[in-house]
Write a protein that holds these residues in place. Sequence first.
Motif, PDB file in Angstrom:
ATOM      1  N   VAL A   1      -5.124   4.615 -10.451  1.00  0.00           N
ATOM      2  CA  VAL A   1      -3.804   4.029 -10.232  1.00  0.00           C
ATOM      3  C   VAL A   1      -3.257   3.514 -11.557  1.00  0.00           C
ATOM      4  O   VAL A   1      -4.007   3.256 -12.492  1.00  0.00           O
ATOM      5  CB  VAL A   1      -3.831   2.879  -9.190  1.00  0.00           C
ATOM      6  N   SER A   2      -1.950   3.386 -11.593  1.00  0.00           N
ATOM      7  CA  SER A   2      -1.279   2.801 -12.744  1.00  0.00           C
ATOM      8  C   SER A   2      -0.032   2.107 -12.215  1.00  0.00           C
ATOM      9  O   SER A   2       0.239   2.128 -11.010  1.00  0.00           O
ATOM     10  CB  SER A   2      -0.900   3.878 -13.771  1.00  0.00           C
ATOM     11  N   GLU A   3       0.746   1.554 -13.107  1.00  0.00           N
ATOM     12  CA  GLU A   3       1.995   0.915 -12.688  1.00  0.00           C
ATOM     13  C   GLU A   3       3.020   1.946 -12.221  1.00  0.00           C
ATOM     14  O   GLU A   3       4.074   1.584 -11.708  1.00  0.00           O
ATOM     15  CB  GLU A   3       2.551   0.057 -13.825  1.00  0.00           C
ATOM     16  N   ASP A   4       2.694   3.224 -12.358  1.00  0.00           N
ATOM     17  CA  ASP A   4       3.602   4.295 -11.948  1.00  0.00           C
ATOM     18  C   ASP A   4       3.448   4.687 -10.478  1.00  0.00           C
ATOM     19  O   ASP A   4       4.195   5.534  -9.987  1.00  0.00           O
ATOM     20  CB  ASP A   4       3.379   5.532 -12.823  1.00  0.00           C
ATOM     21  N   VAL A   5       2.444   4.109  -9.790  1.00  0.00           N
ATOM     22  CA  VAL A   5       2.204   4.434  -8.380  1.00  0.00           C
ATOM     23  C   VAL A   5       1.961   3.160  -7.588  1.00  0.00           C
ATOM     24  O   VAL A   5       1.548   2.129  -8.141  1.00  0.00           O
ATOM     25  CB  VAL A   5       1.001   5.393  -8.200  1.00  0.00           C
ATOM     26  N   LEU A   6       2.206   3.251  -6.287  1.00  0.00           N
ATOM     27  CA  LEU A   6       1.878   2.142  -5.404  1.00  0.00           C
ATOM     28  C   LEU A   6       0.368   2.110  -5.178  1.00  0.00           C
ATOM     29  O   LEU A   6      -0.291   3.155  -5.194  1.00  0.00           O
ATOM     30  CB  LEU A   6       2.598   2.286  -4.062  1.00  0.00           C
ATOM     31  N   ILE A   7      -0.154   0.925  -4.943  1.00  0.00           N
ATOM     32  CA  ILE A   7      -1.576   0.774  -4.660  1.00  0.00           C
ATOM     33  C   ILE A   7      -1.823   1.180  -3.209  1.00  0.00           C
ATOM     34  O   ILE A   7      -1.131   0.701  -2.308  1.00  0.00           O
ATOM     35  CB  ILE A   7      -2.016  -0.697  -4.883  1.00  0.00           C
ATOM     36  N   PRO A   8      -2.797   2.059  -2.949  1.00  0.00           N
ATOM     37  CA  PRO A   8      -3.108   2.417  -1.560  1.00  0.00           C
ATOM     38  C   PRO A   8      -3.488   1.169  -0.756  1.00  0.00           C
ATOM     39  O   PRO A   8      -4.254   0.329  -1.223  1.00  0.00           O
ATOM     40  CB  PRO A   8      -4.309   3.363  -1.693  1.00  0.00           C
ATOM     41  N   ARG A   9      -2.931   1.050   0.437  1.00  0.00           N
ATOM     42  CA  ARG A   9      -3.114  -0.130   1.282  1.00  0.00           C
ATOM     43  C   ARG A   9      -4.123   0.144   2.389  1.00  0.00           C
ATOM     44  O   ARG A   9      -4.218   1.260   2.900  1.00  0.00           O
ATOM     45  CB  ARG A   9      -1.776  -0.514   1.927  1.00  0.00           C
ATOM     46  N   PRO A  10      -4.848  -0.892   2.807  1.00  0.00           N
ATOM     47  CA  PRO A  10      -5.797  -0.737   3.917  1.00  0.00           C
ATOM     48  C   PRO A  10      -5.127  -0.227   5.196  1.00  0.00           C
ATOM     49  O   PRO A  10      -5.719   0.562   5.929  1.00  0.00           O
ATOM     50  CB  PRO A  10      -6.352  -2.141   4.114  1.00  0.00           C
ATOM     51  N   GLU A  11      -3.878  -0.651   5.441  1.00  0.00           N
ATOM     52  CA  GLU A  11      -3.173  -0.203   6.651  1.00  0.00           C
ATOM     53  C   GLU A  11      -2.985   1.311   6.641  1.00  0.00           C
ATOM     54  O   GLU A  11      -2.971   1.949   7.695  1.00  0.00           O
ATOM     55  CB  GLU A  11      -1.783  -0.840   6.771  1.00  0.00           C
ATOM     56  N   THR A  12      -2.833   1.872   5.460  1.00  0.00           N
ATOM     57  CA  THR A  12      -2.621   3.311   5.352  1.00  0.00           C
ATOM     58  C   THR A  12      -3.894   4.079   5.711  1.00  0.00           C
ATOM     59  O   THR A  12      -3.837   5.227   6.151  1.00  0.00           O
ATOM     60  CB  THR A  12      -2.130   3.684   3.940  1.00  0.00           C
ATOM     61  N   GLU A  13      -5.048   3.427   5.560  1.00  0.00           N
ATOM     62  CA  GLU A  13      -6.293   4.069   5.974  1.00  0.00           C
ATOM     63  C   GLU A  13      -6.267   4.370   7.468  1.00  0.00           C
ATOM     64  O   GLU A  13      -6.802   5.392   7.903  1.00  0.00           O
ATOM     65  CB  GLU A  13      -7.503   3.198   5.617  1.00  0.00           C
ATOM     66  N   MET A  14      -5.628   3.486   8.259  1.00  0.00           N
ATOM     67  CA  MET A  14      -5.518   3.742   9.704  1.00  0.00           C
ATOM     68  C   MET A  14      -4.717   5.014   9.964  1.00  0.00           C
ATOM     69  O   MET A  14      -5.050   5.791  10.858  1.00  0.00           O
ATOM     70  CB  MET A  14      -4.885   2.548  10.415  1.00  0.00           C
ATOM     71  N   LEU A  15      -3.668   5.238   9.187  1.00  0.00           N
ATOM     72  CA  LEU A  15      -2.875   6.464   9.314  1.00  0.00           C
ATOM     73  C   LEU A  15      -3.749   7.684   9.037  1.00  0.00           C
ATOM     74  O   LEU A  15      -3.757   8.644   9.817  1.00  0.00           O
ATOM     75  CB  LEU A  15      -1.693   6.435   8.337  1.00  0.00           C
ATOM     76  N   VAL A  16      -4.499   7.643   7.949  1.00  0.00           N
ATOM     77  CA  VAL A  16      -5.354   8.773   7.580  1.00  0.00           C
ATOM     78  C   VAL A  16      -6.423   8.993   8.653  1.00  0.00           C
ATOM     79  O   VAL A  16      -6.673  10.136   9.069  1.00  0.00           O
ATOM     80  CB  VAL A  16      -5.980   8.554   6.184  1.00  0.00           C
ATOM     81  N   GLU A  17      -7.034   7.924   9.133  1.00  0.00           N
ATOM     82  CA  GLU A  17      -8.054   8.042  10.184  1.00  0.00           C
ATOM     83  C   GLU A  17      -7.470   8.663  11.452  1.00  0.00           C
ATOM     84  O   GLU A  17      -8.118   9.488  12.109  1.00  0.00           O
ATOM     85  CB  GLU A  17      -8.659   6.673  10.499  1.00  0.00           C
ATOM     86  N   THR A  18      -6.234   8.280  11.800  1.00  0.00           N
ATOM     87  CA  THR A  18      -5.578   8.823  12.988  1.00  0.00           C
ATOM     88  C   THR A  18      -5.319  10.322  12.831  1.00  0.00           C
ATOM     89  O   THR A  18      -5.569  11.109  13.748  1.00  0.00           O
ATOM     90  CB  THR A  18      -4.253   8.072  13.265  1.00  0.00           C
ATOM     91  N   VAL A  19      -4.851  10.727  11.672  1.00  0.00           N
ATOM     92  CA  VAL A  19      -4.585  12.146  11.419  1.00  0.00           C
ATOM     93  C   VAL A  19      -5.892  12.933  11.424  1.00  0.00           C
ATOM     94  O   VAL A  19      -5.971  14.021  12.016  1.00  0.00           O
ATOM     95  CB  VAL A  19      -3.820  12.346  10.085  1.00  0.00           C
ATOM     96  N   VAL A  20      -6.926  12.388  10.806  1.00  0.00           N
ATOM     97  CA  VAL A  20      -8.227  13.070  10.780  1.00  0.00           C
ATOM     98  C   VAL A  20      -8.732  13.273  12.205  1.00  0.00           C
ATOM     99  O   VAL A  20      -9.180  14.366  12.576  1.00  0.00           O
ATOM    100  CB  VAL A  20      -9.249  12.300   9.916  1.00  0.00           C
ATOM    101  N   ALA A  21      -8.664  12.236  13.031  1.00  0.00           N
ATOM    102  CA  ALA A  21      -9.126  12.345  14.419  1.00  0.00           C
ATOM    103  C   ALA A  21      -8.301  13.368  15.200  1.00  0.00           C
ATOM    104  O   ALA A  21      -8.854  14.168  15.960  1.00  0.00           O
ATOM    105  CB  ALA A  21      -9.066  10.980  15.099  1.00  0.00           C
ATOM    106  N   ALA A  22      -6.981  13.358  15.011  1.00  0.00           N
ATOM    107  CA  ALA A  22      -6.103  14.276  15.742  1.00  0.00           C
ATOM    108  C   ALA A  22      -6.281  15.720  15.281  1.00  0.00           C
ATOM    109  O   ALA A  22      -6.101  16.656  16.070  1.00  0.00           O
ATOM    110  CB  ALA A  22      -4.641  13.846  15.575  1.00  0.00           C
ATOM    111  N   ALA A  23      -6.632  15.920  14.029  1.00  0.00           N
ATOM    112  CA  ALA A  23      -6.732  17.273  13.470  1.00  0.00           C
ATOM    113  C   ALA A  23      -8.146  17.837  13.527  1.00  0.00           C
ATOM    114  O   ALA A  23      -8.361  18.981  13.110  1.00  0.00           O
ATOM    115  CB  ALA A  23      -6.230  17.265  12.027  1.00  0.00           C
TER     116      ALA A  23
END
Length: 155
Positions: free
Chosen positions: A90-112
């Motif tokens: 990461v750098s100041e050029d990107v947003l820091i990945p958030r723990p809440e976003t992990e739930m999104l990824v987990e949901t997509v992984v489970a659905a796919a």
Amino acid sequence: MNKIWTIGALLQWTQQYFAGKGIDSPRLDAEILLAHVLHKERIYLYAHYDEPMNGEELAAYRAMVKQRADRLSVAHILGTKAFMGLDFKVSEDVLIPRPETEMLVETVVAAAEGTAPAIIDIGTGSGAIILSLLHYLPQATGTGVDISPKALAIA
């Protein structure tokens, strides 16, 4: 006479300093930064509480403490952030990945699960979402896009 700074004394001082600056997790931030400077795991700090710091270590830590006191995130200071069990640059050029976003990824992984999806991540930033999905869905294909060349370089 110069004070000898031990790991324990440095952590205590930094915790108080960060708390006075309104940092949300003063002890955790102090530990993460010091462990990084020493190239050790955080548990090392407690097993070596009385170990003195050398001048080079103190200078590197002091610079990081100043950055954190100036409200730069720990992830931006270190240049990495853990997300979904993976480490991302990461750098100041990107947003820091958030723990809440992990739930999104987990949901997509489970659905796919059991499928071979084609995924596009628009505004990919650090690439944490698309790269995590591709890691946990090895049969998937995907592309991350971003308008920022600096963000794409990070991803």
